[in-house]
Design an enzyme around this catalytic site. Structure first.
Site, PDB file in Angstrom:
ATOM      1  N   CYS A  66       0.805  -1.222   0.000  1.00  0.00           N
ATOM      2  CA  CYS A  66       0.000   0.000   0.000  1.00  0.00           C
ATOM      3  C   CYS A  66       0.845   1.282   0.000  1.00  0.00           C
ATOM      4  O   CYS A  66       1.395   1.631  -1.028  1.00  0.00           O
ATOM      5  CB  CYS A  66      -1.014  -0.039   1.127  1.00  0.00           C
ATOM      6  SG  CYS A  66      -2.392   1.080   0.832  1.00  0.00           S
ATOM      7  N   HIS A  93      -3.518  -5.543   2.431  1.00  0.00           N
ATOM      8  CA  HIS A  93      -3.143  -5.624   3.844  1.00  0.00           C
ATOM      9  C   HIS A  93      -3.829  -6.860   4.424  1.00  0.00           C
ATOM     10  O   HIS A  93      -4.508  -7.591   3.738  1.00  0.00           O
ATOM     11  CB  HIS A  93      -3.715  -4.431   4.627  1.00  0.00           C
ATOM     12  CG  HIS A  93      -3.187  -3.098   4.290  1.00  0.00           C
ATOM     13  ND1 HIS A  93      -1.994  -2.628   4.760  1.00  0.00           N
ATOM     14  CD2 HIS A  93      -3.719  -2.083   3.574  1.00  0.00           C
ATOM     15  CE1 HIS A  93      -1.827  -1.376   4.349  1.00  0.00           C
ATOM     16  NE2 HIS A  93      -2.851  -1.025   3.622  1.00  0.00           N
ATOM     17  N   ARG A 146     -12.329   6.866  -1.229  1.00  0.00           N
ATOM     18  CA  ARG A 146     -11.278   5.900  -0.916  1.00  0.00           C
ATOM     19  C   ARG A 146     -11.765   4.517  -1.324  1.00  0.00           C
ATOM     20  O   ARG A 146     -12.962   4.231  -1.301  1.00  0.00           O
ATOM     21  CB  ARG A 146     -10.990   5.898   0.596  1.00  0.00           C
ATOM     22  CG  ARG A 146     -10.371   7.155   1.110  1.00  0.00           C
ATOM     23  CD  ARG A 146     -10.009   7.002   2.588  1.00  0.00           C
ATOM     24  NE  ARG A 146      -8.871   6.121   2.782  1.00  0.00           N
ATOM     25  CZ  ARG A 146      -7.607   6.496   2.603  1.00  0.00           C
ATOM     26  NH1 ARG A 146      -7.327   7.736   2.241  1.00  0.00           N
ATOM     27  NH2 ARG A 146      -6.617   5.649   2.792  1.00  0.00           N
TER      28      ARG A 146
HETATM   29  N1  GLN Z   1      -1.965   6.772   2.379  1.00  0.00           N
HETATM   30  C1  GLN Z   1      -2.126   5.944   1.204  1.00  0.00           C
HETATM   31  C2  GLN Z   1      -3.489   6.102   0.573  1.00  0.00           C
HETATM   32  O1  GLN Z   1      -4.421   6.476   1.217  1.00  0.00           O
HETATM   33  C3  GLN Z   1      -1.833   4.498   1.563  1.00  0.00           C
HETATM   34  C4  GLN Z   1      -2.742   3.948   2.619  1.00  0.00           C
HETATM   35  C5  GLN Z   1      -2.364   2.570   3.084  1.00  0.00           C
HETATM   36  O2  GLN Z   1      -1.179   2.202   3.196  1.00  0.00           O
HETATM   37  N2  GLN Z   1      -3.379   1.799   3.420  1.00  0.00           N
HETATM   38  O3  GLN Z   1      -3.633   5.857  -0.610  1.00  0.00           O
END
Ligand code: GLN
Length: 242
Positions: A97, A194, A130
């Site tokens: 990520c 993840h 998101r």
């Molecule tokens: N901050 C990054 C995003 O929001 C990665 C987030 C994460 O590692 N889950 O895209």
């Protein structure tokens, strides 16, 4: 085993890049090596320290919030040439990520474009909403679909010559549109998954271990392990989502 040396794992900035249990990936690698009597040493690199990649077989970078990514990115920049040489030499690198985004040329954080490591030809911009939820990916590196959890605002776009880690079977993946998830370049795996990634995806863990041993000149097959629990967990998620 090869030259008899335990596998050397380098874990970059565990205190900052550790979302959704990402550090669990290290535990899985350690256990799978121990169970095969191969052994490993894990070296952590913290802020202000310089990572020495001499003798390193596998590098791990976890995920983080934008704030944490911002903190580590200048630090990573200072180690760019060593990391690039490691990757081009076939070094094994797993990045999840936020760590995955930093492998590319740039990451758009708010209105600010953060420079990445340019280890892999990809870049990340942003989108709304998101991309959050369970994810299942079909990949050539693992016999079972890869299962896990994603939560990212970034949308990652691969350069023409970069293979995705796999195809999205459920969830969003790199950008929610292309059907691609993650990247595969030399022995680098970048992914949004993840969970942590490796406990329910032992095939991915063994792919990484095999590549690392191969690079050291040990081409022997990995001893199979009893993955009943791991595969039951993987299968339950596939059954639920597909
Ligand atoms: N901050 C990054 C995003 O929001 C990665 C987030 C994460 O590692 N889950 O895209």
């Amino acid at each position: 085993m090869g030259n008899g040396r335990a596998l050397q794992i380098l874990h970059l900035y565990p205190e900052l890049l550790n979302l959704y249990g990402d550090s669990g990936n290290i535990l899985v690698l350690r256990k799978r090596l121990e169970w095969r009597r191969l052994g490993c040493t894990v070296r952590e690199v913290h802020m202000g320290e310089r990572a020495s990649l001499t003798d390193i077989d596998l590098v791990f970078i976890g995920g983080g919030s934008d704030r944490e990514q911002r903190i580590v990115c200048d630090e990573l920049q200072r180690q760019r040439s060593e990391l690039a040489a490691f990757v081009e030499d076939g070094g094994v690198l797993l990045a999840v990520c936020g760590g995955y985004q930093l492998l590319g040329h740039s990451y758009l954080m708010g209105n600010e474009e953060v420079r990445g490591l340019s280890l892999v030809d990809l870049y990340t911009d942003r989108g709304s909403p998101r991309l959050i939820g369970n994810v299942v990916v079909g990949s050539r590196i693992a016999p079972q679909p890869i299962v896990g959890y994603e939560n990212h605002g970034g949308r990652t776009h691969l350069g023409a010559g970069v293979e995705p880690l796999g195809r999205v079977l459920f969830g969003h993946g790199n950008d929610g549109e292309s059907g691609q998830e993650g990247c595969l370049y030399r022995n680098v795996v970048g992914t949004y998954v993840h969970g942590p990634l490796l406990p329910k995806n032992p095939g991915v863990a063994d792919w990484l271990i095999s590549r690392a041993l191969e690079r050291r000149g040990d081409a022997s097959e990995l001893e199979p392990l009893d993955d009943t629990e791991e595969l039951a967990a993987n299968g339950a998620m596939c059954k639920r989502l597909l």
